[in-house]
Design a protein around this motif. Structure first.
Motif, short mmCIF file in Angstrom:
data_model
loop_
_atom_site.label_atom_id
_atom_site.label_comp_id
_atom_site.label_asym_id
_atom_site.label_seq_id
_atom_site.Cartn_x
_atom_site.Cartn_y
_atom_site.Cartn_z
N LEU A 9 9.60 8.08 10.01
CA LEU A 9 8.87 7.53 8.87
C LEU A 9 9.83 6.82 7.92
O LEU A 9 9.55 5.72 7.44
CB LEU A 9 8.12 8.65 8.14
N PHE A 10 10.98 7.47 7.66
CA PHE A 10 11.99 6.85 6.79
C PHE A 10 12.54 5.57 7.42
O PHE A 10 12.81 4.59 6.72
CB PHE A 10 13.13 7.83 6.52
N ILE A 11 12.72 5.59 8.74
CA ILE A 11 13.24 4.40 9.42
C ILE A 11 12.25 3.24 9.30
O ILE A 11 12.65 2.10 9.02
CB ILE A 11 13.52 4.72 10.90
N VAL A 12 10.96 3.52 9.50
CA VAL A 12 9.94 2.48 9.40
C VAL A 12 9.87 1.93 7.98
O VAL A 12 9.85 0.70 7.77
CB VAL A 12 8.56 3.02 9.83
N VAL A 13 9.84 2.84 6.99
CA VAL A 13 9.78 2.40 5.59
C VAL A 13 11.02 1.59 5.22
O VAL A 13 10.92 0.55 4.55
CB VAL A 13 9.63 3.63 4.66
N GLY A 14 12.20 2.07 5.66
CA GLY A 14 13.43 1.33 5.38
C GLY A 14 13.42 -0.05 6.01
O GLY A 14 13.85 -1.03 5.40
N GLY A 15 12.89 -0.14 7.26
CA GLY A 15 12.81 -1.44 7.93
C GLY A 15 11.85 -2.39 7.23
O GLY A 15 12.15 -3.58 7.06
N VAL A 16 10.69 -1.87 6.79
CA VAL A 16 9.72 -2.69 6.07
C VAL A 16 10.31 -3.20 4.76
O VAL A 16 10.15 -4.38 4.40
CB VAL A 16 8.43 -1.90 5.81
N MET A 17 11.03 -2.33 4.05
CA MET A 17 11.63 -2.73 2.77
C MET A 17 12.72 -3.78 2.99
O MET A 17 12.89 -4.69 2.17
CB MET A 17 12.18 -1.51 2.05
N PHE A 18 13.44 -3.65 4.10
CA PHE A 18 14.46 -4.65 4.42
C PHE A 18 13.81 -6.02 4.66
O PHE A 18 14.26 -7.05 4.14
CB PHE A 18 15.24 -4.22 5.66
N ILE A 19 12.73 -6.03 5.46
CA ILE A 19 12.04 -7.29 5.77
C ILE A 19 11.42 -7.89 4.50
O ILE A 19 11.52 -9.11 4.27
CB ILE A 19 10.95 -7.05 6.84
N LEU A 20 10.80 -7.04 3.68
CA LEU A 20 10.19 -7.53 2.43
C LEU A 20 11.26 -8.09 1.49
O LEU A 20 11.05 -9.13 0.86
CB LEU A 20 9.42 -6.41 1.74
N GLY A 21 12.38 -7.37 1.37
CA GLY A 21 13.45 -7.85 0.51
C GLY A 21 13.99 -9.19 0.98
O GLY A 21 14.25 -10.09 0.18
N PHE A 22 14.17 -9.31 2.30
CA PHE A 22 14.65 -10.57 2.88
C PHE A 22 13.65 -11.70 2.62
O PHE A 22 14.03 -12.80 2.19
CB PHE A 22 14.86 -10.38 4.38
N ALA A 23 12.35 -11.43 2.88
CA ALA A 23 11.33 -12.46 2.68
C ALA A 23 11.25 -12.87 1.21
O ALA A 23 11.12 -14.06 0.90
CB ALA A 23 9.97 -11.94 3.15
N GLY A 24 11.32 -11.90 0.31
CA GLY A 24 11.23 -12.20 -1.12
C GLY A 24 12.41 -13.01 -1.61
O GLY A 24 12.25 -13.98 -2.37
N CYS A 25 13.63 -12.62 -1.20
CA CYS A 25 14.83 -13.33 -1.65
C CYS A 25 14.87 -14.76 -1.12
O CYS A 25 15.08 -15.71 -1.88
CB CYS A 25 16.08 -12.57 -1.19
#
Length: 265
Positions: A61-77
């Motif tokens: 669950l932590f891995i999935v959440v961490g991956g989603v946050m990475f993708i969102l951060g990348f997309a936002g930046c």
């Protein structure tokens, strides 16, 4: 001619919104590293062995959440810096989805609070059993017992679950019928922690124990802590929710500015 020039000049991308959104996404990158740290600890500590989730390892669950946050951060930046409307829409839609999932999780946590309490009890008792087997779990339960002034899940006798602390006559351990030092009532005059303060303490009566160790369980103390700090806990969750709404608004505002500029081309 001047009117046309004024119209074009009025439609421009706000630098404040653009770099505010970029700064907002830095939070996601930092949070992602925190989740990765938790994942690494979970993998090394075999977190699934001390939870009762039907074989499901919470680390995933932590891995999935961490991956989603990475993708969102990348997309936002990248979306903010490059003024890419596709990435900005992707960011705002998925951030809204996360907000909805968090809201749903909060409602489910309230509805199934008894199940969560049972899971907490199971988690602590399994930590008690594995207390000497894993240094990370040992530090975790020591921190919890010291912070919440508690001992065991429901009381000091829960330490009978541990092979080193149980009171059976066949137990050769010096810690027999004792508790870890984190259960001991701290003496303000002591500068050095007495790691043997819990030896043989459970051989004494209930009233005598209270002089030396905490006799309340960590499950009850945790519930009491939540009730005492309800405003702070609720404020943190509300703050996170408002921060997410703020990020969605920034992304949508930037998309509108980019579309307005393109419309004048």
């Amino acid at each position: 001619m001047s009117r046309k020039h004024h119209h074009i000049k009025g439609a421009e991308v706000s630098c404040c919104v653009k770099y505010f959104l970029f700064g907002f996404n830095i939070i996601f990158w930092v949070s992602k590293h925190s989740f990765c740290t938790v994942c690494l600890w979970g993998v090394l500590s075999n977190l699934s062995s001390i939870t009762d989730l039907g074989g499901f390892d919470p680390v995933w669950l932590f891995i999935v959440v961490g991956g989603v946050m990475f993708i969102l951060g990348f997309a936002g930046c990248i979306g903010a810096l490059r003024e890419n409307t596709f990435l900005l829409k992707f960011f705002s839609v998925f951030l809204g989805l996360i907000f909805f999932l968090e809201l749903t999780a909060g409602i489910l946590a309230f509805v199934f609070k008894d199940w969560i309490k049972d899971q907490l009890n199971f988690f602590i008792n399994n930590n008690v059993k594995a207390y000497r087997d894993d240094i990370d779990l040992q530090n975790l339960i020591d921190f919890a017992q010291e912070y919440w002034s508690c001992c065991g899940a429901h009381g000091p006798d829960d330490w009978n679950l541990n092979i080193y602390f149980n009171c059976t006559e066949l137990n050769p351990s010096r810690e027999r019928c004792g508790v870890p030092f984190s259960c001991c009532v701290k003496d303000p005059a002591e500068d050095v922690i007495n790691t043997q303060c819990g030896y043989d303490v459970r051989l004494q009566g209930e009233l005598d124990r209270q002089k030396y160790i905490y006799t309340k369980g960590c499950v009850g103390q945790f519930e009491k802590w939540l009730q005492d700090n309800l405003i702070i806990v609720a404020g943190i969750f509300v703050g996170i929710a408002l921060l997410q709404i703020f990020g969605i608004c920034l992304a949508q505002n930037l998309v509108s500015d980019v579309k307005a500029v393109k419309a004048n081309w």
